[in-house]
Write a protein that holds these residues in place. Structure first.
Motif, PDB file in Angstrom:
ATOM      1  N   LEU A  44      19.842  19.562  39.217  1.00 53.69           N
ATOM      2  CA  LEU A  44      20.962  18.870  39.870  1.00 53.69           C
ATOM      3  C   LEU A  44      22.073  19.803  40.319  1.00 53.69           C
ATOM      4  O   LEU A  44      23.055  19.361  40.897  1.00 53.69           O
ATOM      5  CB  LEU A  44      21.532  17.806  38.919  1.00 53.69           C
ATOM      6  N   GLU A  45      21.916  21.097  40.010  1.00 50.78           N
ATOM      7  CA  GLU A  45      22.868  22.136  40.399  1.00 50.78           C
ATOM      8  C   GLU A  45      24.282  21.864  39.868  1.00 50.78           C
ATOM      9  O   GLU A  45      25.271  22.070  40.563  1.00 50.78           O
ATOM     10  CB  GLU A  45      22.867  22.332  41.915  1.00 50.78           C
ATOM     11  N   ILE A  46      24.360  21.396  38.630  1.00 43.22           N
ATOM     12  CA  ILE A  46      25.656  21.172  37.990  1.00 43.22           C
ATOM     13  C   ILE A  46      26.061  22.471  37.298  1.00 43.22           C
ATOM     14  O   ILE A  46      25.288  23.022  36.509  1.00 43.22           O
ATOM     15  CB  ILE A  46      25.574  20.009  36.976  1.00 43.22           C
ATOM     16  N   ASN A  47      27.284  22.945  37.600  1.00 42.50           N
ATOM     17  CA  ASN A  47      27.743  24.193  37.004  1.00 42.50           C
ATOM     18  C   ASN A  47      28.198  23.975  35.563  1.00 42.50           C
ATOM     19  O   ASN A  47      28.246  22.843  35.079  1.00 42.50           O
ATOM     20  CB  ASN A  47      28.847  24.826  37.850  1.00 42.50           C
ATOM     21  N   PHE A  92      19.085  21.172  24.861  1.00 39.36           N
ATOM     22  CA  PHE A  92      18.938  22.313  25.758  1.00 39.36           C
ATOM     23  C   PHE A  92      18.216  21.909  27.038  1.00 39.36           C
ATOM     24  O   PHE A  92      18.631  22.278  28.145  1.00 39.36           O
ATOM     25  CB  PHE A  92      18.175  23.443  25.060  1.00 39.36           C
ATOM     26  N   GLU A  93      17.133  21.153  26.906  1.00 40.16           N
ATOM     27  CA  GLU A  93      16.362  20.735  28.083  1.00 40.16           C
ATOM     28  C   GLU A  93      17.212  19.892  29.029  1.00 40.16           C
ATOM     29  O   GLU A  93      17.111  20.029  30.249  1.00 40.16           O
ATOM     30  CB  GLU A  93      15.116  19.964  27.661  1.00 40.16           C
ATOM     31  N   ARG A  94      18.045  19.023  28.479  1.00 45.87           N
ATOM     32  CA  ARG A  94      18.922  18.196  29.303  1.00 45.87           C
ATOM     33  C   ARG A  94      19.884  19.080  30.103  1.00 45.87           C
ATOM     34  O   ARG A  94      20.039  18.909  31.305  1.00 45.87           O
ATOM     35  CB  ARG A  94      19.708  17.220  28.426  1.00 45.87           C
ATOM     36  N   PHE A  95      20.511  20.039  29.424  1.00 51.76           N
ATOM     37  CA  PHE A  95      21.427  20.942  30.119  1.00 51.76           C
ATOM     38  C   PHE A  95      20.705  21.756  31.186  1.00 51.76           C
ATOM     39  O   PHE A  95      21.226  21.944  32.293  1.00 51.76           O
ATOM     40  CB  PHE A  95      22.119  21.892  29.138  1.00 51.76           C
ATOM     41  N   ALA A  96      19.524  22.251  30.872  1.00 48.19           N
ATOM     42  CA  ALA A  96      18.758  23.045  31.840  1.00 48.19           C
ATOM     43  C   ALA A  96      18.394  22.197  33.052  1.00 48.19           C
ATOM     44  O   ALA A  96      18.499  22.652  34.198  1.00 48.19           O
ATOM     45  CB  ALA A  96      17.509  23.618  31.180  1.00 48.19           C
TER      46      ALA A  96
END
Length: 100
Positions: free
Chosen positions: A59-62, A49-53
Motif C-alpha cells: 500500500l506504500e504507507i510510510n 510484522f507481516e501486517r506492517f510489511a
C-alpha cells in the motif's frame, strides 16, 4: 524457549530492507529479543510484522503512516472492548430491573 526468527532470515524470506525492520523496532512498533547482537522476532509477533510489511510495500504507507494506522487500530480495539463491557453492564442492570 519460545520460537523465534532472526532479523536476517526475515529480510531474506520477505524480501525487505533491513532498515525497514530496524525502523519498526526503533519506533516501538515491533518488540524483539537480542542475543549475541542478533535481533529476533518471536513467532507470535510475526503477524504484526507481516501486517506492517504489507501496508508498507503493497500500500506504500510510510513509517509515520504505519505508526498512525497502528495507533488508531489499537484505539479502536480499546474502544470496542470498553463498549462491550458497558453493554454487558447495561444488560446486567436492565436484567435486575426486569425481575422487579
Amino acid at each position: 524457549m519460545s520460537e523465534r526468527i532472526s532479523r536476517e532470515d526475515l529480510v531474506k524470506i520477505y524480501n525487505i530492507e533491513i532498515t525497514f525492520f530496524d525502523e519498526l523496532v526503533d519506533n516501538g512498533l515491533l518488540n524483539v529479543e537480542t542475543e549475541n547482537n542478533v535481533r529476533y522476532l518471536m513467532y507470535h509477533d510475526l503477524h504484526v510484522f507481516e501486517r506492517f510489511a504489507n501496508w508498507h510495500y503493497d500500500l506504500e504507507i510510510n513509517l509515520p503512516g504505519l505508526e498512525v494506522v497502528h495507533h488508531m487500530l489499537q484505539k479502536m480495539d480499546e474502544l470496542s472492548h470498553k463498549n462491550r463491557n458497558l453493554m454487558n453492564k447495561l444488560s446486567a442492570i436492565s436484567g435486575k430491573y426486569e425481575d422487579i
